[in-house]
Design a protein around this motif. Structure first.
Motif, PDB file in Angstrom:
ATOM      1  N   PHE A   3     -12.492  90.552  14.042  1.00 31.01           N
ATOM      2  CA  PHE A   3     -12.250  89.299  14.754  1.00 31.01           C
ATOM      3  C   PHE A   3     -11.085  89.476  15.716  1.00 31.01           C
ATOM      4  O   PHE A   3     -10.080  90.089  15.364  1.00 31.01           O
ATOM      5  CB  PHE A   3     -11.850  88.185  13.783  1.00 31.01           C
ATOM      6  CG  PHE A   3     -12.941  87.704  12.881  1.00 31.01           C
ATOM      7  CD1 PHE A   3     -13.612  86.526  13.158  1.00 31.01           C
ATOM      8  CD2 PHE A   3     -13.279  88.403  11.737  1.00 31.01           C
ATOM      9  CE1 PHE A   3     -14.600  86.064  12.317  1.00 31.01           C
ATOM     10  CE2 PHE A   3     -14.268  87.953  10.890  1.00 31.01           C
ATOM     11  CZ  PHE A   3     -14.937  86.776  11.185  1.00 31.01           C
ATOM     12  N   ASP A   4     -11.195  88.922  16.898  1.00 32.89           N
ATOM     13  CA  ASP A   4     -10.088  88.807  17.853  1.00 32.89           C
ATOM     14  C   ASP A   4      -9.842  87.307  17.987  1.00 32.89           C
ATOM     15  O   ASP A   4     -10.697  86.570  18.470  1.00 32.89           O
ATOM     16  CB  ASP A   4     -10.470  89.433  19.195  1.00 32.89           C
ATOM     17  CG  ASP A   4      -9.355  89.358  20.230  1.00 32.89           C
ATOM     18  OD1 ASP A   4      -8.306  88.734  19.966  1.00 32.89           O
ATOM     19  OD2 ASP A   4      -9.548  89.920  21.326  1.00 32.89           O
ATOM     20  N   VAL A   5      -8.679  86.861  17.524  1.00 34.97           N
ATOM     21  CA  VAL A   5      -8.387  85.430  17.441  1.00 34.97           C
ATOM     22  C   VAL A   5      -7.127  85.100  18.230  1.00 34.97           C
ATOM     23  O   VAL A   5      -6.122  85.802  18.137  1.00 34.97           O
ATOM     24  CB  VAL A   5      -8.192  85.009  15.962  1.00 34.97           C
ATOM     25  CG1 VAL A   5      -7.814  83.546  15.854  1.00 34.97           C
ATOM     26  CG2 VAL A   5      -9.430  85.316  15.150  1.00 34.97           C
ATOM     27  N   GLN A   6      -7.207  84.018  18.997  1.00 37.05           N
ATOM     28  CA  GLN A   6      -6.031  83.509  19.701  1.00 37.05           C
ATOM     29  C   GLN A   6      -5.588  82.229  19.015  1.00 37.05           C
ATOM     30  O   GLN A   6      -6.409  81.356  18.708  1.00 37.05           O
ATOM     31  CB  GLN A   6      -6.337  83.240  21.166  1.00 37.05           C
ATOM     32  CG  GLN A   6      -5.103  82.818  21.932  1.00 37.05           C
ATOM     33  CD  GLN A   6      -5.336  82.835  23.423  1.00 37.05           C
ATOM     34  OE1 GLN A   6      -6.419  82.525  23.887  1.00 37.05           O
ATOM     35  NE2 GLN A   6      -4.319  83.205  24.159  1.00 37.05           N
ATOM     36  N   LEU A   7      -4.289  82.105  18.777  1.00 38.46           N
ATOM     37  CA  LEU A   7      -3.726  80.956  18.100  1.00 38.46           C
ATOM     38  C   LEU A   7      -3.122  80.016  19.134  1.00 38.46           C
ATOM     39  O   LEU A   7      -2.349  80.437  19.990  1.00 38.46           O
ATOM     40  CB  LEU A   7      -2.647  81.404  17.113  1.00 38.46           C
ATOM     41  CG  LEU A   7      -3.135  82.191  15.902  1.00 38.46           C
ATOM     42  CD1 LEU A   7      -3.652  83.565  16.272  1.00 38.46           C
ATOM     43  CD2 LEU A   7      -2.026  82.331  14.892  1.00 38.46           C
ATOM     44  N   LYS A   8      -3.486  78.754  19.056  1.00 34.89           N
ATOM     45  CA  LYS A   8      -2.981  77.745  19.992  1.00 34.89           C
ATOM     46  C   LYS A   8      -2.257  76.670  19.188  1.00 34.89           C
ATOM     47  O   LYS A   8      -2.808  76.118  18.246  1.00 34.89           O
ATOM     48  CB  LYS A   8      -4.138  77.148  20.791  1.00 34.89           C
ATOM     49  CG  LYS A   8      -4.856  78.200  21.619  1.00 34.89           C
ATOM     50  CD  LYS A   8      -5.988  77.621  22.401  1.00 34.89           C
ATOM     51  CE  LYS A   8      -6.640  78.725  23.221  1.00 34.89           C
ATOM     52  NZ  LYS A   8      -7.597  78.207  24.169  1.00 34.89           N
ATOM     53  N   PHE A   9      -1.016  76.386  19.602  1.00 30.40           N
ATOM     54  CA  PHE A   9      -0.168  75.439  18.882  1.00 30.40           C
ATOM     55  C   PHE A   9       0.232  74.280  19.765  1.00 30.40           C
ATOM     56  O   PHE A   9       0.452  74.458  20.961  1.00 30.40           O
ATOM     57  CB  PHE A   9       1.118  76.146  18.406  1.00 30.40           C
ATOM     58  CG  PHE A   9       0.870  77.281  17.471  1.00 30.40           C
ATOM     59  CD1 PHE A   9       0.717  77.058  16.116  1.00 30.40           C
ATOM     60  CD2 PHE A   9       0.792  78.582  17.940  1.00 30.40           C
ATOM     61  CE1 PHE A   9       0.483  78.111  15.249  1.00 30.40           C
ATOM     62  CE2 PHE A   9       0.569  79.638  17.086  1.00 30.40           C
ATOM     63  CZ  PHE A   9       0.409  79.401  15.738  1.00 30.40           C
TER      64      PHE A   9
END
Length: 113
Positions: free
Chosen positions: A7-13
């Protein structure tokens, strides 16, 4: 031989300055989501972080193929990280290794084990 899914995951806060983004906290967040939605079995998923970048808020990790669907669902259902509203966006999945450095995002990326 165990097969894996990557998995390639981007975290958005909503408020990135109020969180401490580390591989350990990320892994714990995913494990907690697995336990919450799939019970004890989901929480024992062997999740291995391959790459981690605080600057780009991205993670590449792998799980055994048998846990692919559970891991994907658990990630998309995460709504908080350290009590801060967030969203984890799955950018790519693959049965072969992924590496966001190949996409040109190699500044300040760290390898994790």
């Amino acid at each position: 031989m165990i097969r894996h899914h990557y998995f390639d995951v981007q975290l958005k806060f909503r408020d990135f300055d109020s969180v401490v983004l580390t591989p350990v906290f990320f892994r714990g967040c995913v494990q907690n989501s697995l336990e919450r939605f799939f019970g004890e079995i989901g929480g024992r998923t062997n999740l291995e972080i391959i790459k981690f970048s605080v600057q780009h808020r991205r993670v590449v990790f792998r799980v055994p193929q048998e846990f692919y669907e559970r891991a994907r669902a658990a990630i998309t259902l995460i709504g908080q990280y350290q009590e801060v509203p967030c969203h984890f966006q799955v950018l790519k999945t693959s049965k072969t290794p992924l590496d966001f450095e190949k996409d040109g995002d190699n500044e300040n990326c760290e390898e994790s084990s």
